[in-house]
Each structure stands twice: as structure tokens, then as C-alpha cells.
Design an enzyme around this catalytic site. Sequence first.
Site, short mmCIF file in Angstrom:
data_model
loop_
_atom_site.label_atom_id
_atom_site.label_comp_id
_atom_site.label_asym_id
_atom_site.label_seq_id
_atom_site.Cartn_x
_atom_site.Cartn_y
_atom_site.Cartn_z
CE LYS A 81 -6.16 1.91 -0.49
NZ LYS A 81 -6.39 2.05 0.90
CB SER A 117 -11.37 7.51 -3.30
OG SER A 117 -10.13 7.88 -2.75
NE ARG A 133 -5.59 9.59 3.37
CZ ARG A 133 -4.30 9.77 3.13
NH1 ARG A 133 -3.79 11.00 3.10
NH2 ARG A 133 -3.51 8.73 2.92
CE LYS A 173 -3.56 2.36 2.59
NZ LYS A 173 -4.61 2.25 3.59
C1 PBG Z 1 -7.45 3.29 5.60
C2 PBG Z 1 -7.74 3.19 4.14
C3 PBG Z 1 -7.54 4.14 3.12
C4 PBG Z 1 -8.09 3.60 1.98
C5 PBG Z 1 -8.57 2.33 2.29
N1 PBG Z 1 -8.34 2.09 3.63
C6 PBG Z 1 -6.99 5.51 3.17
C7 PBG Z 1 -5.65 5.77 3.66
O1 PBG Z 1 -4.84 4.88 3.90
O2 PBG Z 1 -5.39 6.95 3.88
C8 PBG Z 1 -8.16 4.29 0.65
C9 PBG Z 1 -9.24 3.85 -0.27
C10 PBG Z 1 -9.54 4.79 -1.37
O3 PBG Z 1 -8.87 5.83 -1.57
O4 PBG Z 1 -10.49 4.50 -2.10
N2 PBG Z 1 -6.21 2.97 6.03
#
Ligand code: PBG
Length: 334
Positions: A258, A284, A213, A203
Site C-alpha cells: 500500500k 484514496s 484522512r 505500508k
Molecule cells: C489507517 C489507514 C490509512 C489507510 C488505511 N488505513 C491511513 C493512514 O495510514 O494514514 C489509507 C487508505 C486510503 O488512503 O485509501 N492506518
Amino acid sequence: MSNIKLGKFPSTRLRRLRMKDFTRRMISENNLSVNDLIWPIFVCEGNNIADEIKSMPGVFRYSINNILKELETVINLKIPAVALFPQVENSLKDENGSQAVDENNLICRSIKAIKQNFPDLGVICDVALDPYTNHGHDGIIVDDVIHNDATLEILEQQALVQAVAGCDIIAPSDMMDGRIGRIRNILDQNKYENTLILSYAAKYASKFYGPFRDAISSSGNLKGGSKSSYQMDVANSNEALREVALDIKEGADMVMIKPGMPYLDVIQRVKSEFQVPTFAYQVSGEYSMIKGAVNNGWLESKVIKESLLSFKRAGADGILTYFAKQIAEELKNE
Ligand code: PBG
């Protein structure tokens, strides 16, 4: 692959295979099916709520009763699983994200309601503290750093309350070292040895998460503005293989990369190196880029399917995408 061996113009003409629809269909190498789709959904408190997320047109936060309505369509379309994300009320957020381990928190109540109504639908839940902390980080802060091992103590409890509530797949998205092993261990000790783990293994510290967020209202809070002391440097790809290798050793059943489209190279490397079930998250920001362009008439909506097919070509076994419902409907009508 040597091109010489594969033929030479004019005896070889690749366009011959592209001339007619039936041959194009016969030689098609990849295929998108509803079985490849996982629908991420945002859940909020209240009743009868469907709040559109400003930076994600067409994506809503739903109260639990409305989620159940949405899921009827999901079941009819045969989408195999959904991934749940809570928007936690600000008054419940604190330094240590203590709501995360409350067995009656929003996410646990959502899991129970979904499982009561749709026992066969796969339910995936994030394990990370960011929806629950008042600083918006995925871990707890000790002496100004996100403290790895102190965070593990909470994450394993978070995973356990979700498993007890009935979650099928625990998906740690926090990027703390060692969390997969710790979570596998606590699940096994409590007789949840059949609860799956889908690790957000690689990630990245990506700006493509911006709209998410907003959706869970953690952006305004994010202290320091960056998660780069735990999420991966966007420049790295060898490191992704190390992350995935560790998570598999610690007991992950499936791994995820991701964001998605900007990291297709990583998906391909992970899949060919490990040959384990490999998932991609079209996050997102990717959704908003595509949706924004389509809504403005700058791109045709066919780009959505094209984007999803790119994950299959790269080797992904499945895709988390906010387009899941829309595309499943299209696939059904084909
Ligand atoms: C939480 C999380 C995030 C996403 C999924 N789980 C955001 C982050 O790590 O800041 C992002 C998903 C998306 O952007 O669609 N840890």
C-alpha cells in the site's frame, strides 16, 4: 528471455496475434474478475446518512443502516469482501485511542449488523489507532515518540474485540513492529484461531492517503504531520521484503502492499519472492486522481479497469479499491 530465440521479423509478426478480437481474447494473459475486488467503506454514526467525501467524489460515509442497503448490491454483484473504516466522533477521541478497544464501538456495531444480515460476506477490519486518537497517529505517544510496545498492548485488544464482534479478517495497518505475532497469539488464546490476518505488511509513508484522512476526519489532527517513524520510506523496496518476511513468520495469512499503482514493483517482488496471497490497496489518493480526471473529461473511464488490471499483471491476488462496486457492475454486464 532471449528475443533471438523467440523469432525474427518478418517471419515473426506480433501484430498477427492482435489483428482480431478472438485472438486477442485467446492470448490475454491477465483477467480481472469480481473475485479480485474488495470494497473499502466508511461508516459513521447516525441514521440514514450518506455523506459524500469532498476529496473523493462518488465515495460516501454511510450510517450503519445505509451500509446494509449498499451491501445488498454488493451481495448481488458477488463482491467477496468489504473493508470497514470508522469515522469516530471527535468527542470520543483521546490520547490513547481508547475507543478502539470498546466492544460497542462503531466498528464492532457495524460488524455485528453486517454479519446478522449477510453472514457470508467477508468482513475486513483495520487494526490501527488513527481513527480513535486525538493526535491522528496509529499508535500511542510516550515521551514524544510513537511507542511501539505500548501500542501493541492496545492493538491486540482492538483485534480481539473485532474478532469477537464477528470480523473475518483482521487487517493491521499500523506498522508497529511485532504486531502480527501478538495479534495471532491473542486470537489463538481466545479460540479465534480461524480468524484470518491480512497484514498491511509494506505500508509506505505516502501522501496518497490524504483523502482517506479527510474521510475519517483524522487529517486535521495529525500531530507532526508525518507517519514516517513507522510507515516505510517511499524510496525503499528491499525493506518491503523484510517487512513481509517477518509478518509471514509471525502468522500473517495474507499480505498487502500500500499504496498500489505507485508501488507495482513492490507487489511484483513480494509475489515472486514469497508466493503468498498478496493484496494491493488502490488508496484514496489514487482513486481521487483517476476520478477527478474522469469527471473532468480529461481521461476516459476505461482507465479505471486498466489501472486495476495493472495490479493483476504485477501479481496481486486481489485489490482493495473504491471503484469495486462500479467495476463489478461493469464486469457483470460484459
Ligand atoms: C489507517 C489507514 C490509512 C489507510 C488505511 N488505513 C491511513 C493512514 O495510514 O494514514 C489509507 C487508505 C486510503 O488512503 O485509501 N492506518
